[in-house]
Scaffold this motif. Structure first.
Motif, short mmCIF file in Angstrom:
data_model
loop_
_atom_site.label_atom_id
_atom_site.label_comp_id
_atom_site.label_asym_id
_atom_site.label_seq_id
_atom_site.Cartn_x
_atom_site.Cartn_y
_atom_site.Cartn_z
N ARG A 6 -37.71 106.66 -9.59
CA ARG A 6 -36.49 106.29 -10.33
C ARG A 6 -35.27 106.55 -9.47
N ALA A 8 -31.19 107.42 -10.35
CA ALA A 8 -30.41 107.83 -11.53
C ALA A 8 -28.96 108.09 -11.15
N ASP A 43 -27.04 108.09 -15.52
CA ASP A 43 -26.76 109.47 -15.95
C ASP A 43 -25.30 109.57 -16.39
N VAL A 175 -32.12 115.75 -17.37
CA VAL A 175 -32.91 115.08 -16.34
C VAL A 175 -34.41 115.40 -16.49
N LEU A 193 -29.47 117.95 -4.01
CA LEU A 193 -29.95 118.36 -5.33
C LEU A 193 -31.14 119.32 -5.25
#
Ligand code: GLU
Length: 303
Positions: A6, A8, A43, A175, A193
């Motif tokens: 994915r 986001a 997001d 998330v 992240l």
């Protein structure tokens, strides 16, 4: 079942080069697997930072860059009920407590969390964040597909915010629920992240959700190692559109080739200008091991 990846993005501005690297990396990783799927999620929980025109601009840039996403887009702003339910489930499993400490305050005190203070105090629910106490978790050893073994110390990461002071569900919490609900098997994103991964794994463990595999891509930084300058915050596709389709494709093709090069991928044959074709060919020769352990992509100095 193939791999499910994915992308986001947060709709807080245009797509920048760092996000393009994450989009390309996650797309190629998913598409290089037989039956692999790539999901797109917006997001958009952080209402204070979301910009009204940003989602449309990001989607247009992704389309121009040759990405496709046959599955419907998920938007976090439509999933609040699900987050409320999950919060109740979390509350039954681990201690949650109100906290009024600001990040600055904790940093000044050299604390990553407010151990033994807010946990004992009754904080005003209208003016405090909701934190989850993950300190009961065992130390974590995570195998990142690029960075290898990464150790996380739960003591440093113990009190994660699940709901912010302004009432917005925290990214770390949402998330985890989204990735599990979407059946994401592989999270591929920037190494900026990486630190969040501990919190996210902790929360998914606490909620009893399956954890995805992780692969953190090198972060794009300026030549001097500093964060990407604001002036470089847009992937340049719009000028190309004005000048005509062919010019646009060439410009985008150049950017995609640069991403592939920055990710250490093999150079594609010259003369291909269609972004879709570039992505599709790149997926057939995708080799994540070629950027193994790489934490940074340094951009050349701005002219
Ligand atoms: N929305 C986050 C961002 O744009 C990325 C979320 C993720 O990949 O986990 O920074």
């Amino acid at each position: 079942m193939g791999l499910v990846g994915r992308f986001a993005p947060s709709p807080t501005g245009d797509l920048h080069y760092g996000s393009l690297v994450a989009a390309v990396g996650s797309w190629l990783d998913a598409k290089s697997s037989p039956d692999g799927r790539w999901l797109l999620r917006i997001d958009d929980l952080d209402t204070a930072r979301v910009r009204a025109d940003s989602e449309a601009s990001i989607l247009a840039t992704l389309k121009a860059c040759g990405f496709d996403w046959p599955c419907p887009i998920w938007r976090q702003s439509t999933r609040l009920q699900r987050y409320h339910e999950s919060l109740e489930r979390l509350r039954q499993r681990i201690p949650l407590f109100r906290c009024q400490c600001s990040r600055r305050q904790l940093a000044a005190e050299g604390e990553a969390c407010c151990v033994g203070r807010c946990r004992q105090l009754p904080c005003d629910p209208r003016d405090s964040a909701l934190r989850a106490d993950l300190s009961g978790l065992d130390p974590m050893l995570i195998f990142d597909r690029s960075l290898g073994e990464v150790r996380f110390d739960p003591a440093r990461h113990s009190d994660v915010i699940v709901c912010r002071r302004d009432g917005v569900f925290a990214y770390q919490f949402a998330v985890v629920i989204d990735d599990a609900d979407q059946g994401v098997t592989d999270v591929v994103r920037g190494a900026d992240l990486l630190d969040s991964t501990a919190w996210q794994l902790g929360l998914s463990q606490a909620l009893g959700l399956p954890a995805p595999r992780y692969m953190h891509l090198p972060v794009v930084v300026e030549a001097d190692g500093q964060k990407l300058a604001k002036s470089r915050h847009s992937v340049c596709v719009r000028d190309g559109h004005v000048a005509g389709h062919r010019v646009a494709s060439e410009r985008i093709a150049t950017q995609l080739r640069r991403v592939l090069q920055d990710l250490g991928q093999r150079a594609l044959p010259a003369g291909i200008h269609d972004p879709r074709e570039i992505l599709q060919i790149a997926a057939t020769v995708w080799q994540p091991e070629r950027f193994k352990g790489k934490r940074e992509i340094r951009l050349p100095p701005q002219a």
